[in-house]
Design a protein around this motif. Structure first.
Motif, PDB file in Angstrom:
ATOM      1  N   PHE A 142      -5.571  21.559 -39.684  1.00 42.33           N
ATOM      2  CA  PHE A 142      -6.313  22.825 -39.690  1.00 42.33           C
ATOM      3  C   PHE A 142      -6.849  23.084 -38.297  1.00 42.33           C
ATOM      4  O   PHE A 142      -7.581  22.268 -37.743  1.00 42.33           O
ATOM      5  N   GLU A 143      -6.479  24.245 -37.764  1.00 45.07           N
ATOM      6  CA  GLU A 143      -6.954  24.614 -36.437  1.00 45.07           C
ATOM      7  C   GLU A 143      -8.446  24.946 -36.524  1.00 45.07           C
ATOM      8  O   GLU A 143      -8.846  25.777 -37.334  1.00 45.07           O
ATOM      9  N   VAL A 144      -9.232  24.304 -35.705  1.00 42.77           N
ATOM     10  CA  VAL A 144     -10.659  24.581 -35.697  1.00 42.77           C
ATOM     11  C   VAL A 144     -11.127  24.666 -34.240  1.00 42.77           C
ATOM     12  O   VAL A 144     -10.381  24.339 -33.322  1.00 42.77           O
ATOM     13  N   SER A 145     -12.378  25.092 -34.057  1.00 34.92           N
ATOM     14  CA  SER A 145     -12.936  25.021 -32.710  1.00 34.92           C
ATOM     15  C   SER A 145     -14.411  24.655 -32.813  1.00 34.92           C
ATOM     16  O   SER A 145     -15.033  24.810 -33.865  1.00 34.92           O
ATOM     17  N   GLY A 146     -14.949  24.170 -31.719  1.00 34.08           N
ATOM     18  CA  GLY A 146     -16.318  23.672 -31.721  1.00 34.08           C
ATOM     19  C   GLY A 146     -17.344  24.797 -31.611  1.00 34.08           C
ATOM     20  O   GLY A 146     -17.047  25.891 -31.123  1.00 34.08           O
ATOM     21  N   THR A 147     -18.539  24.520 -32.123  1.00 33.52           N
ATOM     22  CA  THR A 147     -19.650  25.462 -31.981  1.00 33.52           C
ATOM     23  C   THR A 147     -20.807  24.720 -31.337  1.00 33.52           C
ATOM     24  O   THR A 147     -20.696  23.528 -31.053  1.00 33.52           O
ATOM     25  N   LYS A 148     -21.920  25.425 -31.139  1.00 30.56           N
ATOM     26  CA  LYS A 148     -23.104  24.762 -30.593  1.00 30.56           C
ATOM     27  C   LYS A 148     -23.562  23.661 -31.524  1.00 30.56           C
ATOM     28  O   LYS A 148     -23.319  23.714 -32.724  1.00 30.56           O
ATOM     29  N   LYS A 149     -24.233  22.668 -31.020  1.00 29.56           N
ATOM     30  CA  LYS A 149     -24.742  21.520 -31.778  1.00 29.56           C
ATOM     31  C   LYS A 149     -23.610  20.772 -32.479  1.00 29.56           C
ATOM     32  O   LYS A 149     -23.744  20.299 -33.602  1.00 29.56           O
ATOM     33  N   LEU A 150     -22.474  20.668 -31.824  1.00 32.98           N
ATOM     34  CA  LEU A 150     -21.343  19.902 -32.356  1.00 32.98           C
ATOM     35  C   LEU A 150     -20.948  20.302 -33.782  1.00 32.98           C
ATOM     36  O   LEU A 150     -20.750  19.469 -34.648  1.00 32.98           O
ATOM     37  N   GLY A 151     -20.836  21.576 -34.004  1.00 35.93           N
ATOM     38  CA  GLY A 151     -20.378  22.041 -35.311  1.00 35.93           C
ATOM     39  C   GLY A 151     -18.906  22.417 -35.246  1.00 35.93           C
ATOM     40  O   GLY A 151     -18.225  22.145 -34.257  1.00 35.93           O
ATOM     41  N   LEU A 152     -18.404  23.005 -36.322  1.00 40.70           N
ATOM     42  CA  LEU A 152     -17.012  23.441 -36.356  1.00 40.70           C
ATOM     43  C   LEU A 152     -16.955  24.838 -36.927  1.00 40.70           C
ATOM     44  O   LEU A 152     -17.758  25.217 -37.770  1.00 40.70           O
ATOM     45  N   LYS A 153     -15.964  25.602 -36.471  1.00 42.00           N
ATOM     46  CA  LYS A 153     -15.702  26.862 -37.151  1.00 42.00           C
ATOM     47  C   LYS A 153     -14.191  27.081 -37.221  1.00 42.00           C
ATOM     48  O   LYS A 153     -13.424  26.506 -36.439  1.00 42.00           O
ATOM     49  N   SER A 154     -13.806  27.878 -38.213  1.00 44.23           N
ATOM     50  CA  SER A 154     -12.390  28.144 -38.388  1.00 44.23           C
ATOM     51  C   SER A 154     -12.146  29.637 -38.389  1.00 44.23           C
ATOM     52  O   SER A 154     -12.973  30.415 -38.863  1.00 44.23           O
ATOM     53  N   GLU A 155     -11.016  30.054 -37.838  1.00 47.07           N
ATOM     54  CA  GLU A 155     -10.652  31.472 -37.813  1.00 47.07           C
ATOM     55  C   GLU A 155     -10.153  31.915 -39.181  1.00 47.07           C
ATOM     56  O   GLU A 155     -10.060  33.087 -39.476  1.00 47.07           O
ATOM     57  N   ASN A 156      -9.754  30.919 -39.972  1.00 51.46           N
ATOM     58  CA  ASN A 156      -9.134  31.198 -41.263  1.00 51.46           C
ATOM     59  C   ASN A 156     -10.195  31.603 -42.296  1.00 51.46           C
ATOM     60  O   ASN A 156     -11.100  30.841 -42.597  1.00 51.46           O
ATOM     61  N   PRO A 157     -10.130  32.837 -42.812  1.00 52.21           N
ATOM     62  CA  PRO A 157     -11.152  33.299 -43.749  1.00 52.21           C
ATOM     63  C   PRO A 157     -11.128  32.550 -45.078  1.00 52.21           C
ATOM     64  O   PRO A 157     -12.108  32.561 -45.823  1.00 52.21           O
ATOM     65  N   ASN A 158     -10.021  31.860 -45.391  1.00 53.52           N
ATOM     66  CA  ASN A 158      -9.942  31.130 -46.650  1.00 53.52           C
ATOM     67  C   ASN A 158     -10.437  29.695 -46.525  1.00 53.52           C
ATOM     68  O   ASN A 158     -10.388  28.930 -47.464  1.00 53.52           O
ATOM     69  N   PHE A 159     -10.871  29.318 -45.336  1.00 56.33           N
ATOM     70  CA  PHE A 159     -11.268  27.944 -45.083  1.00 56.33           C
ATOM     71  C   PHE A 159     -12.778  27.891 -44.893  1.00 56.33           C
ATOM     72  O   PHE A 159     -13.324  28.522 -43.993  1.00 56.33           O
ATOM     73  N   HIS A 160     -13.469  27.201 -45.784  1.00 60.87           N
ATOM     74  CA  HIS A 160     -14.932  27.177 -45.755  1.00 60.87           C
ATOM     75  C   HIS A 160     -15.426  25.795 -45.425  1.00 60.87           C
ATOM     76  O   HIS A 160     -14.943  24.809 -45.981  1.00 60.87           O
ATOM     77  N   ILE A 161     -16.417  25.758 -44.524  1.00 61.44           N
ATOM     78  CA  ILE A 161     -17.016  24.482 -44.144  1.00 61.44           C
ATOM     79  C   ILE A 161     -18.386  24.407 -44.790  1.00 61.44           C
ATOM     80  O   ILE A 161     -19.277  25.211 -44.485  1.00 61.44           O
ATOM     81  N   ASN A 162     -18.567  23.481 -45.749  1.00 63.32           N
ATOM     82  CA  ASN A 162     -19.815  23.390 -46.495  1.00 63.32           C
ATOM     83  C   ASN A 162     -20.678  22.217 -46.080  1.00 63.32           C
ATOM     84  O   ASN A 162     -21.546  21.785 -46.816  1.00 63.32           O
TER      85      ASN A 162
END
Lengths: 284, 361
Positions: free
Chosen positions: B244-264
Motif C-alpha cells: 500500500f502506497e503511503v506517505s509520512g505526516t507530522k509526528k511520524l504518522g501515515l496517510k494514504s491517497e486511497n479513499p478506501n484505505f482507512h488508518i485507525n
C-alpha cells in the motif's frame, strides 16, 4: 496400422536389399571361392585345395602383411597424437577458426591422393624442391629423403589425417564441459581430467578415427609405391601383383581374404564397442 | 570473542567486458551455516558461485577461507566443492566410481575407497546395490543423491550448490529440500546454496541473501526476509504480497491517497510511521488480512469488491479489487475460508503488528 506399416516397410526394402546383397556380397563370395582353388586357374570349376593359403606362409607374403599392419598401426598412433590437440582446439577452443581449419583440411581432399603424393615425391626427391634448393644455395648435398619406411609412414599420416581429425573432434565435442569442470572441482589436475574424463568420454570418436585410419592404412598401396619406391612391399601391392603380372587369381584372392578377415574382425570388434548414435551427435 | 568466518568475501567484483555481473560484494559466512543466495536469473548469483569455487577469476577483490587467501588458487586445489545444476556426473562411470572419484585422486586405497563410498550411499539413503549401477539407470532423485555423495566424498570445507533441484518435479524437490536440510544437520558442514526460489531457500537456510543486479539487497534470517523486507523488490520476490502506497505526516504518522484505505491507529506507536513528506509502502502478507463483519474493526481497514477465489489446496486465495483498481490478495486456511459471492462488497482489515513499512525516497 503401425504393424502394417512396418511390414510394408520391410517388403519394400527387399528389392534394394537384394541389389546391395548381390553387388556387395557376391564379389566377396567369388573371391572367397577363388581363394580355395589350385594355383593359377581362372575358373571356379576345380576341386579346392587351399594351396594359396600355404603360399602365404611359405613364400613370405606374411611379411608384407606384417609390414602393412605395423605401418598402419604406427601411423594411426602418430595420427592420434598429432590430431588430439588439434581436434581439442576445434571442438573446444577455436570457435570460428574451426570452420577455416575444416575447410582447409577438406579442400586437400579435393585433389586426388596420388597427385598429392607425387607432389611430395617431387618435393622430397634428390634434386627436388627441398634438396635441390638446399644444394643450389649451400652446396650441401643430402641423400634422397624418399624410399624408406619412415617416408611411407609420413605419407600415411599425411593422407589419412582428415580421417582421424574429424571423428576425434566430434568425439571431443561430446565431452560435456561441466563434467570437466566437476572433475577439476573435485581435485583433478589437467592430466587427470584428460585421463579420467576427456579420453573415456571421447572414446567413440577415438575408436572411429583409429579404426578408419588403421583400416585404410592397412590396405594402402600408393604411399609405399610413390614415396617408398617399393623399399617395402605391402600386402595390397602383393594382391595387385598376383592378380595382374602374376596371373594367379587364387593367390590374390587368398591374400585378400586374409586381409579382409583381419580388418573385418577388428572393425566389428570396434563398432560393437561404440554406440554409433552418440557419435552422430544424439544427446545422451 | 568474535567468531572467525569460514569464508570471507572482500570487495569482490566480476566484469564481463563492460557488464558488471558481480559488484563489489562483501560477505561473511560462518562455520556450519546453511547460507542461501537467492536471486532472479541474471542477478549474478551463478557468476558469484563460480568465483567462489574457482571456475572463474575475480576482476577484483579477495576471498579468504579460514583466513587464508584463496582467490588465486585454481579450482582443483581449493578445499571446496560444488554440486552442479546439471549434477555433472560422469556418465561413463558407475555410481560407485563416481563417488570414489575424489578419493581416487587423493590416492586412497581401493578397499578404503569402497568402504567410504558405501558409507556415503548409506548416509544418502541409497541401497548398497547402487554401487554397481550405471548413472543412466538412476532416476532424477537418485542422481541428485549420487552427486551429493560424490561431493561429500571430497570432504570439502564448504559445499556449494548451484540450483541442483531446479530440474526436478515439484514433489521430489520438496522431499529433497527437507533431506538436504537434514543432511546439513547430520554432517555439520557449511552449505552455500544458490537458487531462484525464495521458497526453497526458506525451507532450508539459516541465513538468506537476496541478490539483484550483482549486489546483495538484503542478508538476513528467513523470518526477517519474509516479514521485514528492506525493499519492494525483496517483498515482491517472496511470492504474494500486498503493498500500500503511503506517505509520512507530522509526528511520524501515515496517510494514504486511497479513499478506501482507512488508518485507525497511531502508526508512530507501531513503529510504522514515516517522517513528513517521505513516501513508502506498507507491506502486508496475504495471510495477515482478515475479512471484517460490520461490527468488527482493525488498525487498518479497506473496502473493495471480491473479484475471484482460487482453491490452493490447504489454503484459499481471494482477489479483491479496490476502487483504485488495485488487486489485493488475501489467503485463508481452507477451514477458515470466507463464504462470499464474487462481485460482492467486502471489508478487509489488518493489524499494525502484521504490517511492515518500507521507506522509499
Amino acid at each position: 496400422m503401425e504393424k502394417l506399416d512396418r511390414k510394408l516397410g520391410f517388403f519394400s526394402s527387399i528389392p534394394l536389399g537384394l541389389i546391395l546383397a548381390i553387388s556387395f556380397l557376391a564379389p566377396l563370395f567369388v573371391v572367397a571361392l577363388f581363394s580355395t582353388m589350385p594355383q593359377k586357374v581362372f575358373s571356379l570349376g576345380q576341386l579346392p585345395d587351399f594351396s594359396s593359403y600355404k603360399l602365404f606362409f611359405n613364400q613370405g607374403y606374411y611379411k608384407s602383411l606384417l609390414w602393412s599392419l605395423s605401418m598402419a598401426l604406427i601411423s594411426t598412433a602418430i595420427l592420434f597424437f598429432i590430431c588430439w590437440p588439434l581436434a581439442f582446439g576445434m571442438a573446444k577452443v577455436f570457435k570460428k577458426f574451426t570452420l577455416v581449419l575444416t575447410i582447409a583440411v577438406v579442400m586437400s581432399l579435393f585433389v586426388s591422393e596420388n597427385i598429392r603424393l607425387f607432389g611430395w615425391s617431387l618435393t622430397l626427391m634428390k634434386g627436388g624442391l627441398l634438396e635441390g634448393h638446399l644444394r643450389a644455395w649451400t652446396g650441401i648435398a643430402l641423400p634422397s629423403l624418399l624410399y624408406n619406411t619412415g617416408i611411407i609412414i609420413f605419407g600415411l599420416v599425411y593422407v589419412y589425417l582428415p580421417f582421424m581429425l574429424f571423428p576425434l573432434a566430434q568425439g571431443i565435442a561430446m565431452v560435456p564441459e561441466d563434467a570437466r569442470q566437476a572433475a577439476a572441482d573435485l581435485g583433478a589436475n589437467r592430466w587427470q581430467i584428460l585421463l579420467y574424463v576427456d579420453l573415456p568420454l571421447s572414446s567413440p570418436g577415438i575408436m572411429v578415427g583409429s579404426l578408419l585410419c588403421f583400416v585404410l592404412g592397412a590396405g594402402a598401396m600408393s604411399e609405399s609405391k610413390l614415396l617408398g619406391g617399393q623399399s617395402v612391399i605391402v600386402i595390397a601391392d602383393d594382391i595387385e601383383t598376383a592378380f595382374t603380372f602374376g596371373q594367379n587369381w587364387p593367390l590374390g584372392a587368398s591374400l585378400s581374404m586374409i586381409l579382409i578377415i583381419i580388418i573385418g574382425a577388428l572393425a566389428i570388434y570396434g563398432i560393437n564397442k561404440i554406440d554409433l548414435d552418440t557419435v552422430m551427435g544424439r544427446k545422451r | 570473542m568474535k567468531v572467525q568466518p569460514i569464508l570471507r568475501l572482500k570487495n569482490i567484483s566480476k566484469a564481463f567486458g563492460s557488464f558488471q555481473a558481480v559488484k563489489d560484494i562483501n560477505l561473511e559466512i560462518f562455520e556450519g551455516e546453511f547460507f542461501t543466495i537467492v536471486g532472479p536469473s541474471g542477478s549474478g548469483k551463478s557468476t558469484l558461485i563460480r568465483l567462489l569455487v574457482g571456475m572463474d577469476d575475480l576482476t577484483s577483490g579477495e576471498i579468504y577461507l579460514r583466513g587464508n587467501r584463496i582467490d588465486r588458487t585454481p579450482a582443483n586445489l581449493r578445499p571446496t566443492c560444488m554440486v552442479f545444476q546439471s549434477l555433472a556426473l560422469f556418465p561413463h562411470m558407475s555410481v560407485g566410481q563416481n563417488i570414489e572419484f575424489p578419493l581416487k585422486l587423493k590416492k586412497m586405497a581401493p578397499n578404503d575407497r569402497k568402504q567410504k563410498s558405501l558409507e556415503l550411499l548409506d548416509l544418502l539413503r541409497l541401497p548398497k546395490s547402487f554401487y554397481e549401477k550405471r548413472i543412466s539407470q538412476c532416476s532424477g532423485g537418485e542422481k541428485q543423491r549420487v552427486a551429493l555423495a560424490r561431493a561429500l566424498a571430497f570432504d570439502p570445507e564448504i559445499l556449494f550448490f548451484d540450483e541442483p533441484l531446479s530440474a526436478l518435479d515439484y514433489r521430489l524437490r520438496k522431499t529433497l529440500e527437507k533431506e538436504l536440510k537434514n543432511l546439513h544437520l547430520r554432517t555439520g558442514k557449511t552449505f552455500v546454496y544458490i537458487t531462484h526460489s525464495l521458497e526453497e531457500a526458506m525451507v532450508m537456510s539459516d541465513r538468506i541473501a537476496i541478490m539483484r543486479g550483482g549486489e546483495f539487497e538484503q542478508i538476513s534470517v528467513s523470518d526477517d526476509i519474509y516479514e521485514r523486507p528492506v525493499s519492494r523488490f525483496v517483498a515482491e520476490f517472496m511470492g504474494e504480497v500486498n503493498l500500500f502506497e503511503v506517505s509520512g505526516t507530522k509526528k511520524l504518522g501515515l496517510k494514504s491517497e486511497n479513499p478506501n484505505f482507512h488508518i485507525n491507529c497511531d502508526p508512530s506507536k507501531a513503529k510504522l510511521g514515516l517522517a513528513d513528506g517521505i513516501g513508502g509502502v506498507l507491506v502486508v502478507r496475504p495471510e495477515c488480512l482478515r475479512f471484517l463483519t460490520n461490527s468488527e474493526s482493525a488498525d487498518f481497514v479497506l473496502t473493495g469488491k471480491l473479484k475471484a477465489e482460487y482453491a490452493l489446496g490447504s489454503r484459499t486465495q481471494y482477489e479483491i479489487e479496490t476502487a483504485s483498481q488495485n488487486i489485493i490478495t488475501v489467503e485463508k486456511l481452507r477451514e477458515d475460508r470466507f463464504m462470499g459471492k464474487e462481485g460482492s462488497k467486502v471489508t478487509l482489515g489488518f493489524d499494525a503488528e502484521s504490517a511492515h513499512i518500507i521507506e522509499e525516497l
